[in-house]
Every structure is written in C-alpha cells, then in structure tokens.
Design an enzyme around this catalytic site. Structure first.
Site, PDB file in Angstrom:
ATOM      1  N   LEU A 188      11.785   4.168 -41.377  1.00 57.42           N
ATOM      2  CA  LEU A 188      12.510   4.731 -42.515  1.00 57.42           C
ATOM      3  C   LEU A 188      12.397   3.853 -43.749  1.00 57.42           C
ATOM      4  O   LEU A 188      12.672   4.314 -44.850  1.00 57.42           O
ATOM      5  CB  LEU A 188      13.994   4.907 -42.150  1.00 57.42           C
ATOM      6  CG  LEU A 188      14.303   5.890 -41.024  1.00 57.42           C
ATOM      7  CD1 LEU A 188      15.790   5.888 -40.717  1.00 57.42           C
ATOM      8  CD2 LEU A 188      13.850   7.298 -41.390  1.00 57.42           C
TER       9      LEU A 188
ATOM     10  N   PHE B  67      16.680  -7.647 -44.005  1.00 54.40           N
ATOM     11  CA  PHE B  67      16.430  -8.484 -42.837  1.00 54.40           C
ATOM     12  C   PHE B  67      15.217  -8.030 -42.044  1.00 54.40           C
ATOM     13  O   PHE B  67      14.864  -8.658 -41.058  1.00 54.40           O
ATOM     14  CB  PHE B  67      17.650  -8.486 -41.913  1.00 54.40           C
ATOM     15  CG  PHE B  67      18.928  -8.719 -42.620  1.00 54.40           C
ATOM     16  CD1 PHE B  67      19.999  -7.860 -42.441  1.00 54.40           C
ATOM     17  CD2 PHE B  67      19.059  -9.779 -43.493  1.00 54.40           C
ATOM     18  CE1 PHE B  67      21.182  -8.069 -43.099  1.00 54.40           C
ATOM     19  CE2 PHE B  67      20.245  -9.992 -44.156  1.00 54.40           C
ATOM     20  CZ  PHE B  67      21.317  -9.129 -43.963  1.00 54.40           C
TER      21      PHE B  67
ATOM     22  N   ASP C 147      27.637  -5.132 -54.454  1.00 50.16           N
ATOM     23  CA  ASP C 147      26.397  -4.459 -54.898  1.00 50.16           C
ATOM     24  C   ASP C 147      26.579  -2.948 -54.787  1.00 50.16           C
ATOM     25  O   ASP C 147      25.736  -2.256 -54.228  1.00 50.16           O
ATOM     26  CB  ASP C 147      25.216  -4.928 -54.062  1.00 50.16           C
ATOM     27  CG  ASP C 147      23.880  -4.531 -54.711  1.00 50.16           C
ATOM     28  OD1 ASP C 147      23.900  -4.084 -55.873  1.00 50.16           O
ATOM     29  OD2 ASP C 147      22.842  -4.652 -54.057  1.00 50.16           O
TER      30      ASP C 147
END
Length: 823
Positions: A489, A494, A628
């Site tokens: 996807l 990470f 964020d």
C-alpha cells in the site's frame, strides 16, 4: 415576534430541527414603556420556578391549584386542555391521576380565571425510573464475582437475577439506557440481542449501540421514540440456552418557554473597585438563548427622541460559549457608571422570559495611612540563599553534561569493528494518561536486540541482525498462520505497509477474513526504525480504540518479523479523497470533463469536520498530542468514516529543518502553530491550530494552504497576524471557527470538546440538499495559480490581505456588534 402590554419588545429568530432548538437574536433591541417603574418590573412576566412532582409507574398522583378567588379553573398538559376520563379526575382545585404512567410526564398548568384577570401555576410531572447516562457503577459487581469451583460442564444460568427484576424501562428522550443479563456457564456462554424478536444490528439504530460482553450489558445512548420495543438477550453455550426480555418506552419531552428561577438575578451592592456577579438560572427543555442587557443613559437621558430606552447588550451566547457560562454575568473593578438596571433575557422556540435586578455602587472606604516599616532582613536573607542554591544546581548540571560529553567514544576514529554483540532494552515511554489501558507494566522491556555490526562503514546498522526479542502480549498477539499478506500500500516512516487478510481477528466473526493493513520493517531497517515501530505499537495499545482513529487490531511479535496489524481504509487519505470528488473545472489535470466519483454536499464536509473533531477530542482526553494533524494523515474507510492516523509516531522535533521540503513536496510548517514553529512547544492547543488548517483543506476540497508563499515570508506573515481568507462555500460561522483556532495566544483557542459541541450543532441544523457550488476555477486554492478572486488579497499567489493595520489581520466584510455578527 413577541410583545407585551408593558411595552417590552424582543424579536428572536428561532430554528428548530430534530429536537434541537437554537435561538438567535435578530435585533438586539429591548423596548420598555416610559411609564414602567424600574424598581417594580411587571411580575406578570416573571415566572416562578414550577413545582416538580415525581412518581413511579402505577402510583397515584395529585396536583393542587392554589390560586385564590378563582371563578373557574382549567387544566392543560403540554398546552393541550385536560378533561376527566377513567384515569383522571378533576375536583375543584385538585387534579388526580389514579395510576401514573410514563405518558403522564410533562408540563401541567392550571389557570384560574377571576372577574378582572387570570393567573397560572405550572407543575413538572416526571413518571419514570430511568437509568442515568453514567449508570456504570454496577459494572464492577457483575458475573466476574462468580468463578467456577470445578471444571464441571453446565448450561448457562443467571448470576444476578436481582438486577433483572425490572422489565419495564420508561425513560425521557435523549437519555441513556442500559440492559443487563449477567450470566455464567461452562464453557463461557455467548450473548446476542433481539429487538421485537428479530436480530438487533448496529445499522438498525441511528448512532448504533454498545455491547459490553464482559459485563453482559447492552447500552443505547440518546434514545429516541423509535427505540421503543422489546429487547431480548439470549445467552447460550453447547449445553443450553436462556433468555430474558426487557420493554423500553421512550417518553418525548414537553416543550415550554424558558423558566427563570424566582429571585434571580438578585439586587446587589458593591464598592468602587470591587467585583460583583449576577446569576440567572434558566430551565428549558429546548435550547435557550440567553442575553444580559443593561439600561444606559445617553446625554443625561435614559430614552431617545423616539421614546425608546437606550440599551446595551453586555453578554450573549457565542460560538464557543456554554449555557453555564452565559448564566453568570461578572462585573470586575466596579465603577459608579456600572450602577443601574440589569436584565436577564431568555428565549427559545416556545417563548421568552426575563428577570431584572439592580446594582448599587458605594464609595470605597478611606484607607488608614500606612507608616513605613523597617525592612525584613530575614526575608531578604532567605531570598539570597535561595538564589545562590539555584545557581549552584544549574552550574552542577552544566559541569556534569560537559563531563559526559567528553567521555563519549568516537567510533569514527576507531579501527574497523569485525564483530560486536549488544543488547538494547527499550523501556515503554508512557505519554498518555495513567488510566489508559495497557497490557504490560511500564517497566517491562519492549524489545531486546542482539546485533552484529559489520566492519563496512556504509552498511546499515541492522543489516546483520541475528535476533530481536519482544515479550509476548496475549491480549494483542495474533497467529501468523491466519494472516495472508497482499499487495503493498505504500512506504511509511518505519518501513512498508501492505494489505492483508486476517482470519478471526474480529472476535464476533471468528471464521471470517477481514481486510487489514500491516506495518512492517524494510530489509534495510535500522535499530531506530525498529524501536520507533515498537513505540508506535505500544502507544496505540495505551490510547485504546475510537471510531475516528486508526485502531490497533493485533500484532505478530513471535517467531518471525514484527507485524503491526491496524484497520484498513479503502479510500485512501482525505486530501486525495476530497480532490477526487471535486466538480468538473476544479481539477489539477487537463481532463475538465471528468465526472467526480461522488457528489459532495455541504453537510458531507461538515460531517467530515465533525468526525475529525471527535477523534481529536478523544486523543486529547488520552493526553496524546498529534503534532502532525493534516488531511494527508487522515484516512477514509469504505463507509466514509474519517480516521486519524499516525498519532502514535515518534517524531524528532529538535532536528527538523523547517526550511526544506519533505520527500513528498509538502511543507509541514503550513500546519504548525506559531509556538510550535518558533519555540518547538507542542500542546493540545497547537493541535487545535492544525485542526483549523485541516478545516480549510476540507472546505477547499483538498486545497494547499498558503499556495506559493515562501517559508521565510510565511514566518513573517504569521508573526504580523495575517491569516488565510475564507474559502468559497464556507459559512461565516465555520470561518470564524477557523479563525478561533488560529488565535495567536494558545489559551484563547477553543478546546476540541468545544469544537465538537459547535460542529454537532451546525451539523444538526444543516440540510442534505445543500450541494456545493464549486464549478468555478480553483485559482484561489491551487498553488499553480495566483489569487485574483479574494476581496482582500493582492499580489501573485497570495491568500493574505494587502496593507493590514497593525495587529489587525484582514477579515471578511462583516463586523462584530455586542457578540453578534452583522453582515
């Protein structure tokens, strides 16, 4: 429009929808007749607090109309005349109900007609034994107290029949209802619910319901009349089945105009320079609108040339004002000009009520002359010693840090290392509230890594990983053999994210495969990548689950690579989701004739904003700061449910170069609050600033904030108080909500709880037929075009106002008048 014989005239605009009423003043005007004595306001409009009568179903009830000299007495219930029947008896001044039932609840009134006038008394009748919304105190004494002393197999049986005796539940609308069926058996039985003999599903009820299997309970919040019916719990295992039925009756609330508590606000006295407060207690089923008004003088007169009094609206409900705040009027540092008459005015969709009080200002008493005293040398000595100790502590800390810095080995100057084994115990970082659920103690090592470092300088740190160990968490561990990985996807912070099928990850459907997203490390991952992924997983465990955040479903930590299993959102991120649904003519691409995937309405955008506010409210309640928040970090499910993502990511806020673009070309500074941008201070209020930018993205259907503005120029404009213009198809109220989120002082911004309340109200009052008129070009929002349509902008590609006044950013063309908005 309501008028009184005394000459008081108020005009209110009232909107009522789906049980919610909102009253707004059309004109802040109160007219009183000059013959009215201010010391004696007309008591005929001051409604005393009604008598409240409560009864259980089946009990007799009696009301008495204690009004003197009545020629005739008439009774009404909720405005409908009452007459005698087989259950109701009217004898003189008494109204008797033989056996009360929930439908008898409501507002009763008796009117005594005299020769020259009439008078009315009010009674509130409540026939119910409802559960409160917080009725969870008995959850801890459930079936968990019953533990099988043996391994004997047996059919289900009830463990707390005393909690099931009450079968009929009659509750007012908007209350919370909970039904319990505590049971036990071996093996542990399962529970399912039926409504009126048919399977009860989430989609059968607006807002759904909650089933707490560990407490054997069904919870429905904000019940409505359509929730009436029989609810049956079926508890069964392989050795037998038992069931129990409850009957729910929902009583609709009785409408009436606001009722003001007698004696409030009360007359008050204060000395010059002191403080005073007036309290106005308002009782109203429908949402009331409350204003505080003061009678003032102009040129020595209380009345104008037209005979109307001069009035000043001191306080009115705003977008972020609660009813509790508006019921109290505070006057600080009282002066003689504050003396006079103050009126509390309350109105709803039914009518208007008001009470008046007087403020008397007294001169301040003369203070006795104070003679200078000798300085307190002991206090001075204590201050000096304290400053000296603090300076010593600071100096000690600086020296210790300098010493530790000089002792750090310089690996770059060492010869090549052929083999090094190290174990890194990473401790849990508790960044959420202490009451958040967690499956492991905070001191439990999260991961132990045994690595071999290559002698090649360019090799990744974990390229030679021989092992890493994570303690197994039974609550979240998922079998690898039931997880089938699919197509990629994308790549995250990470590593990579892939689609997968997980069989049995949904406890309610143990044999069905559920589409999920799996986060995993890449082959060249570093130790920091591994520790960050583990930290994100642990953060998601502690935060818990909510409908509007990406929830953790499980993890594979044993006998193989680390897999973190989360919810799958099929429609991608919100930014691209909105852009794909722009009407023709708003596309970045050349194909202007492309038909959007779905037709968006104004209510769709408000609903999207409301869902995200709820998700952020939950994260704030768990003491989680996102840092964020943007449309790119919001994912959309197949059912158009908004889910906030990446709230558990570890971010190095000290090493970010805000003057460089990120890998995908977006500048994070455009979503950051000034205190986060300049001082690296991240709080819930800095998330509120980002939420305001997110609202702007939503109502521009994925527009880019501050298009074409260089970062250095953006810093300057933000410091000068400039803010983005109102998007097209965005109401003034929603834009003012954005502006509140962009307040320079963090404490002046609304909380997410207040944003949820305001958006809930706006969403309730919004119709489904308001389709967006966005067929025009997108030059105001696209970074590819200059802004030429804004009424207060100039220059190429600008979304700001030209030549702003000092400390006064350019606003849309309307002004504030005593708490109201004039357009």
């Amino acid at each position: 429009m309501v008028s009184w014989d005394s000459g008081c005239l108020i005009c209110l605009v009232v909107v009522t929808m789906a049980g919610l009423s909102l009253a707004r003043p059309s004109f802040n005007l109160v007219v009183e007749d000059a013959t009215l004595e201010p010391e004696e306001p007309p008591t005929k409009y001051q409604i005393s607090q009604p008598d409240v009568h409560s009864a259980l179903p089946g009990e007799p009830l009696e009301l008495r109309c204690q009004l003197k000299d009545a020629v005739m007495i008439s009774w009404t219930k909720d405005g409908v005349p009452l007459g005698p029947d087989n259950r109701t008896v009217i004898i003189g001044e008494y109204l008797q109900i033989k056996d009360a039932s929930p439908r008898d609840s409501g507002l009763y009134a008796c009117t005594a007609i005299r020769t020259l006038d009439s008078d009315t008394l009010y009674f509130i009748v409540n026939v119910t034994d409802a559960l409160s919304s917080g009725d969870d105190e008995d959850d801890n004494d459930g079936s968990e107290d019953f533990v099988n002393d043996s391994n004997q197999m047996r059919a289900p049986y009830w463990t707390h029949t005393d909690k099931m005796e009450k079968r009929l539940h009659a509750v007012p609308a908007a209350n919370t209802v909970k039904f319990r069926c505590p049971a036990m058996g071996n093996p542990t039985p399962t529970m399912r619910w039926l409504k009126n003999g048919k399977e009860f599903k989430q989609e059968h009820r607006i807002g759904g319901y909650k089933v707490r299997n560990q407490h054997w309970s069904l919870i429905m919040e904000s019940v409505v009349p359509s929730d009436k019916g029989n609810y049956t719990c079926i508890v069964e295992n392989q050795y037998g089945s038992i069931n129990h039925t409850y009957h729910l009756d929902v009583v609709e609330r009785s409408p009436h105009r606001p009722i003001l508590q007698a004696g409030l606000p009360a007359n008050a006295s204060a000395v010059v320079g002191g403080d005073v407060e007036f309290v106005c207690k308002v009782y109203s089923d429908a949402q009331p609108h409350i204003q505080w008004i003061k009678h003032v003088e102009r040129n020595g007169s209380k009345y104008g040339p037209d005979g109307l009094p001069y009035l000043q609206v001191l306080k009115a409900a705003g977008v972020n004002t609660t009813d509790k705040e508006i019921e109290v009027l505070y006057i600080r540092n009282v002066t003689f000009e504050d003396a006079g008459e103050y009126t509390c005015l309350a109105g709803n969709s039914i009518g208007i009520s008001f009470h008046t009080a007087w403020l008397t200002v007294l001169p301040a008493p003369e203070k006795e002359k104070e003679f200078p005293t000798s300085p307190d040398y002991l206090e001075i000595a204590i201050y000096c010693i304290g400053v000296f100790l603090i300076a010593c502590m600071v100096l000690t800390v600086i020296l210790c840090r300098m010493k530790n810095t000089t002792k750090k080995p310089d690996f770059s100057s060492q010869p090549a290392v052929h083999k090094l084994t190290k174990r890194i115990p990473l401790r849990r970082q508790v960044t959420v509230s202490a009451d958040s659920s967690s499956s492991m103690n905070s001191n439990t090592p999260l991961v132990r890594i045994t690595t071999r470092l290559s002698s090649t300088a360019d090799a990744p740190m974990l390229a030679g990983v021989s092992e890493y160990e994570l303690p197994e968490d039974p609550k979240w561990e998922f079998p690898r053999d039931k997880l089938t990985l699919g197509k990629p996807l994308g790549e995250g912070c990470f590593g990579q994210v892939v689609m997968a099928e997980a069989v049995g990850i949904d406890k309610d459907r143990p044999k069905e495969a559920v589409t999920v997203a799996v986060k995993m490390l890449k082959d060249d991952a570093t130790e920091k990548d591994l520790s960050d992924l583990v930290s994100e997983m642990e953060m998601m465990k502690m935060i818990g689950k909510h409908k509007n955040i990406i929830n953790l479903l499980g993890a594979c930590t044993q006998d193989g690579p680390l897999y973190v299993i989360v919810e799958y959102a099929s429609k991608g991120n919100l930014r691209e989701y909105l852009r794909a649904r722009r009407p023709p003519g708003m596309e970045y691409s050349f194909d202007i004739n492309r038909v959007p995937e779905e037709q968006m309405t104004f209510k769709d955008l408000v609903s999207c904003t409301y869902q995200l506010a709820r998700g952020m409210e939950y994260l704030a309640s768990q003491k989680c700061i996102h840092r964020d928040l943007a449309a790119r970090n919001v994912l959309v499910t197949e059912n158009n449910v908004m889910k906030i993502a990446d709230f558990g990511l570890a971010r190095d806020i000290n090493n970010i170069d805000y003057y460089k673009k990120t890998t995908n070309g977006r500048l994070p500074v455009k979503w950051m609050a000034p205190e986060a941008l300049f001082d690296r201070v991240y709080t819930h209020q800095s998330d509120v600033w980002s939420f305001g930018v997110l609202m702007w993205e939503i109502f521009t259907l994925g527009g880019s904030p501050y298009p074409g503005i260089p970062v250095e120029e953006l810093f300057k404009l933000l410091k000068e108080g400039h803010r983005m213009d109102k998007p097209a198809n965005c109401t003034n109220e929603l834009y003012m909500m954005m502006r509140d989120c962009w307040q320079a002082v963090p404490s002046q911004r609304p909380t997410f709880k207040q944003l949820v309340e305001d958006l809930d109200r706006i969403l309730t009052l919004t119709t489904n037929e308001e389709y967006l008129d966005l067929s025009g070009p997108l030059e105001q929002y696209s970074p590819s075009y200059p802004d030429t349509r804004s009424s207060c902008s100039s220059g190429d590609d600008s979304v700001f106002s030209p030549d702003p006044m000092p400390y006064e950013p350019c606003l849309p063309k309307y002004q504030h008048m005593n708490g109201s908005v004039k357009t």
